[in-house]
Design a protein around this motif. Structure first.
Motif, PDB file in Angstrom:
ATOM      1  N   ARG A   1       0.852  -1.123  -0.016  1.00  0.00           N
ATOM      2  CA  ARG A   1      -0.053  -0.053  -0.031  1.00  0.00           C
ATOM      3  C   ARG A   1       0.965   1.278  -0.035  1.00  0.00           C
ATOM      4  N   PHE A   2       1.938   1.364   0.735  1.00  0.00           N
ATOM      5  CA  PHE A   2       2.754   2.451   0.994  1.00  0.00           C
ATOM      6  C   PHE A   2       4.298   2.308   0.473  1.00  0.00           C
ATOM      7  N   GLY A   3       4.500   1.410  -0.008  1.00  0.00           N
ATOM      8  CA  GLY A   3       5.792   1.169  -0.599  1.00  0.00           C
ATOM      9  C   GLY A   3       6.192   0.033  -1.246  1.00  0.00           C
ATOM     10  N   ILE A   4       6.847  -0.166  -2.171  1.00  0.00           N
ATOM     11  CA  ILE A   4       7.566  -1.489  -2.572  1.00  0.00           C
ATOM     12  C   ILE A   4       9.037  -1.234  -2.507  1.00  0.00           C
ATOM     13  N   ASP A   5       9.855  -2.429  -2.527  1.00  0.00           N
ATOM     14  CA  ASP A   5      11.585  -2.021  -2.169  1.00  0.00           C
ATOM     15  C   ASP A   5      12.115  -3.453  -2.256  1.00  0.00           C
ATOM     16  N   ILE A   6      13.459  -3.139  -2.236  1.00  0.00           N
ATOM     17  CA  ILE A   6      14.408  -4.145  -2.009  1.00  0.00           C
ATOM     18  C   ILE A   6      14.464  -5.178  -3.282  1.00  0.00           C
ATOM     19  N   PRO A   7      14.520  -4.972  -4.513  1.00  0.00           N
ATOM     20  CA  PRO A   7      14.513  -5.694  -5.664  1.00  0.00           C
ATOM     21  C   PRO A   7      15.666  -6.860  -5.775  1.00  0.00           C
ATOM     22  N   PHE A   8      15.286  -8.050  -5.823  1.00  0.00           N
ATOM     23  CA  PHE A   8      16.249  -9.142  -6.033  1.00  0.00           C
ATOM     24  C   PHE A   8      15.882 -10.018  -7.435  1.00  0.00           C
ATOM     25  N   VAL A   9      16.666  -9.928  -8.453  1.00  0.00           N
ATOM     26  CA  VAL A   9      16.194 -10.568  -9.527  1.00  0.00           C
ATOM     27  C   VAL A   9      16.848 -11.838 -10.074  1.00  0.00           C
ATOM     28  N   PHE A  10      16.088 -12.702 -10.384  1.00  0.00           N
ATOM     29  CA  PHE A  10      16.747 -13.895 -10.716  1.00  0.00           C
ATOM     30  C   PHE A  10      16.030 -14.623 -11.913  1.00  0.00           C
ATOM     31  N   PHE A  11      16.616 -15.814 -12.462  1.00  0.00           N
ATOM     32  CA  PHE A  11      15.974 -16.434 -13.359  1.00  0.00           C
ATOM     33  C   PHE A  11      15.468 -17.770 -13.017  1.00  0.00           C
ATOM     34  N   HIS A  12      14.108 -18.208 -13.280  1.00  0.00           N
ATOM     35  CA  HIS A  12      13.902 -19.653 -12.902  1.00  0.00           C
ATOM     36  C   HIS A  12      12.740 -20.040 -13.479  1.00  0.00           C
ATOM     37  N   LYS A  13      12.705 -21.416 -14.318  1.00  0.00           N
ATOM     38  CA  LYS A  13      11.817 -21.912 -14.768  1.00  0.00           C
ATOM     39  C   LYS A  13      11.362 -21.005 -16.095  1.00  0.00           C
ATOM     40  N   LYS A  14      12.209 -20.613 -16.755  1.00  0.00           N
ATOM     41  CA  LYS A  14      12.159 -19.965 -17.814  1.00  0.00           C
ATOM     42  C   LYS A  14      11.321 -18.484 -17.633  1.00  0.00           C
ATOM     43  N   GLN A  15      11.462 -17.928 -16.550  1.00  0.00           N
ATOM     44  CA  GLN A  15      10.886 -16.760 -16.310  1.00  0.00           C
ATOM     45  C   GLN A  15      11.817 -15.866 -15.482  1.00  0.00           C
ATOM     46  N   PHE A  16      11.659 -14.361 -15.534  1.00  0.00           N
ATOM     47  CA  PHE A  16      12.593 -13.718 -14.476  1.00  0.00           C
ATOM     48  C   PHE A  16      11.800 -13.536 -13.488  1.00  0.00           C
ATOM     49  N   PHE A  17      12.100 -13.654 -12.187  1.00  0.00           N
ATOM     50  CA  PHE A  17      11.507 -13.468 -10.955  1.00  0.00           C
ATOM     51  C   PHE A  17      11.939 -12.257 -10.268  1.00  0.00           C
ATOM     52  N   MET A  18      11.239 -11.386  -9.665  1.00  0.00           N
ATOM     53  CA  MET A  18      11.872 -10.563  -8.528  1.00  0.00           C
ATOM     54  C   MET A  18      11.060 -10.664  -7.225  1.00  0.00           C
ATOM     55  N   LEU A  19      12.096 -10.925  -6.337  1.00  0.00           N
ATOM     56  CA  LEU A  19      11.828 -10.706  -4.967  1.00  0.00           C
ATOM     57  C   LEU A  19      11.687  -9.454  -4.474  1.00  0.00           C
ATOM     58  N   CYS A  20      10.581  -8.906  -3.738  1.00  0.00           N
ATOM     59  CA  CYS A  20      10.630  -7.689  -3.388  1.00  0.00           C
ATOM     60  C   CYS A  20       9.726  -7.380  -2.202  1.00  0.00           C
ATOM     61  N   THR A  21       9.681  -6.431  -1.537  1.00  0.00           N
ATOM     62  CA  THR A  21       9.345  -6.145  -0.065  1.00  0.00           C
ATOM     63  C   THR A  21       8.277  -5.044  -0.049  1.00  0.00           C
ATOM     64  N   GLY A  22       7.004  -5.337   0.462  1.00  0.00           N
ATOM     65  CA  GLY A  22       6.242  -4.179   0.615  1.00  0.00           C
ATOM     66  C   GLY A  22       5.820  -3.804   1.734  1.00  0.00           C
ATOM     67  N   PHE A  23       5.356  -2.480   2.165  1.00  0.00           N
ATOM     68  CA  PHE A  23       4.670  -1.901   3.418  1.00  0.00           C
ATOM     69  C   PHE A  23       3.464  -1.262   3.249  1.00  0.00           C
ATOM     70  N   ASN A  24       2.684  -1.936   4.318  1.00  0.00           N
ATOM     71  CA  ASN A  24       1.215  -1.774   4.303  1.00  0.00           C
ATOM     72  C   ASN A  24       0.935  -0.659   5.321  1.00  0.00           C
TER      73      ASN A  24
END
Length: 332
Positions: free
Chosen positions: A28-51
């Motif tokens: 709701r109030f933010g999305i942060d800290i990207p961590f990008v990798f490749f997995h099962k023929k797709q790009f994934f991004m791990l990210c953290t939100g603040f509500n």
């Protein structure tokens, strides 16, 4: 070292993911800290939100590194009175390759995938002294994650420069050892933030091997108050650490390099700077993740701009989201 080859001067003009402003949404109030990798023929991004109350993380997926959709939430708040029941901010996963020229993919250890997270003890924005935990998953779809019972690293066992809490990690496996790089702050108000490291042979028992922080703030530099959020890669037989510096006005990305994981030389100037007035990173651009794909660098980071009148997704007068810059221009 010539750092020109690590520069990414071409910024994508809009957020890839941004705070939603929707009540009940994890971001709701933010999305942060990207961590990008490749997995099962797709790009994934791990990210953290603040509500507005606490933190929760998610995976987003993409086919082109520019257009992202949320896929699933991770580690929901726990009703039991655990050390991490209030919130979880997932920062990184164990990777197979450290080399910048390889797309990052996940590495299994003990036939499991591993994710590092931090948890703050109180509700609110970075409220209280955080500790670091570990979660694992046997599911190749990365849907079902399980947390260890206790933190793997705590400020309670650290020195004075760590007493404000530990968070935002980078996990490296090299020469049969695990290295965990982390942020530490010295107190909970008007703090100084620096980077430390611990080492393990089994990923469960960690040892501090340095007297004090590994990377320190620079007097009168762009990182005079914070040197934070390490992201490490190896290239040309050298280690490179991307991080961000903060000087009480702006957060901007820096770079350091070394022949091993314990001795570093910092560049005196940032490698990526804040945008102009009105741009999505006019206040801060920080928290790096850098990958190479099809011969070009993609530098993901969190951008922060001033809130505009009537925006529901702002907090403290700011809007934050995930951005990317590249070593080559983006197609219009």
């Amino acid at each position: 070292m010539n750092i020109d080859k690590f520069k990414t001067p071409y910024k994508y003009p809009s957020f890839l993911l941004e705070a939603s402003g929707e009540k009940g949404d994890f971001s709701r109030f933010g999305i942060d800290i990207p961590f990008v990798f490749f997995h099962k023929k797709q790009f994934f991004m791990l990210c953290t939100g603040f509500n507005g109350i606490g933190y929760q993380s998610a995976f987003a997926v993409s086919d082109d590194l520019l257009h992202w959709k949320y896929r699933n939430l991770l580690l929901p708040p726990d009703q039991e009175k655990r050390w991490d029941s209030q919130n979880t901010g997932c920062a990184c996963l164990l990777k197979e390759y450290n080399d910048l020229q390889h797309l990052p993919v996940l590495k299994k250890f003990q036939n499991k995938y591993w994710m590092v997270y931090e948890s703050y003890p109180e509700n609110g924005y970075e409220a209280g002294a955080a500790q670091i935990g570990l979660a694992w998953c046997e599911d190749d779809n990365l849907l079902e994650w399980h947390r260890l019972g206790e933190p793997i690293l705590s400020w309670k066992d650290g020195d004075e420069w760590e007493r404000g809490g530990l968070y935002n990690t980078c996990l490296i496996f090299y020469n049969d050892k695990f290295y965990l790089f982390y942020n530490a702050k010295d107190q909970n108000e008007v703090w100084k933030e620096q980077i430390g490291v611990v080492v393990s042979e089994d990923m469960f028992h960690w040892k501090r091997i340095c007297d004090g922080p590994l990377l320190t703030v620079s007097e009168n530099g762009f990182d005079s108050r914070f040197v934070s959020n390490p992201y490490l890669v190896k290239t040309d037989n050298k280690w490179v650490m991307f991080y961000f510096g903060f000087d009480n006005l702006h957060a901007q990305e820096g770079i350091a390099w070394g022949k091993d994981l314990l001795h570093w030389i910092k560049s005196e100037k940032p490698i990526l700077t804040c945008g102009c007035k009105g741009e999505i990173d006019e206040i801060h651009e920080h928290k790096p993740c850098v990958i190479c794909y099809n011969g070009r660098l993609y530098h993901f980071y969190c951008g922060v701009r001033k809130a505009r009148q009537g925006e529901k997704n702002s907090i403290y007068g700011e809007v934050r989201g995930i951005c990317v810059a590249s070593s080559e221009p983006f197609e219009e």
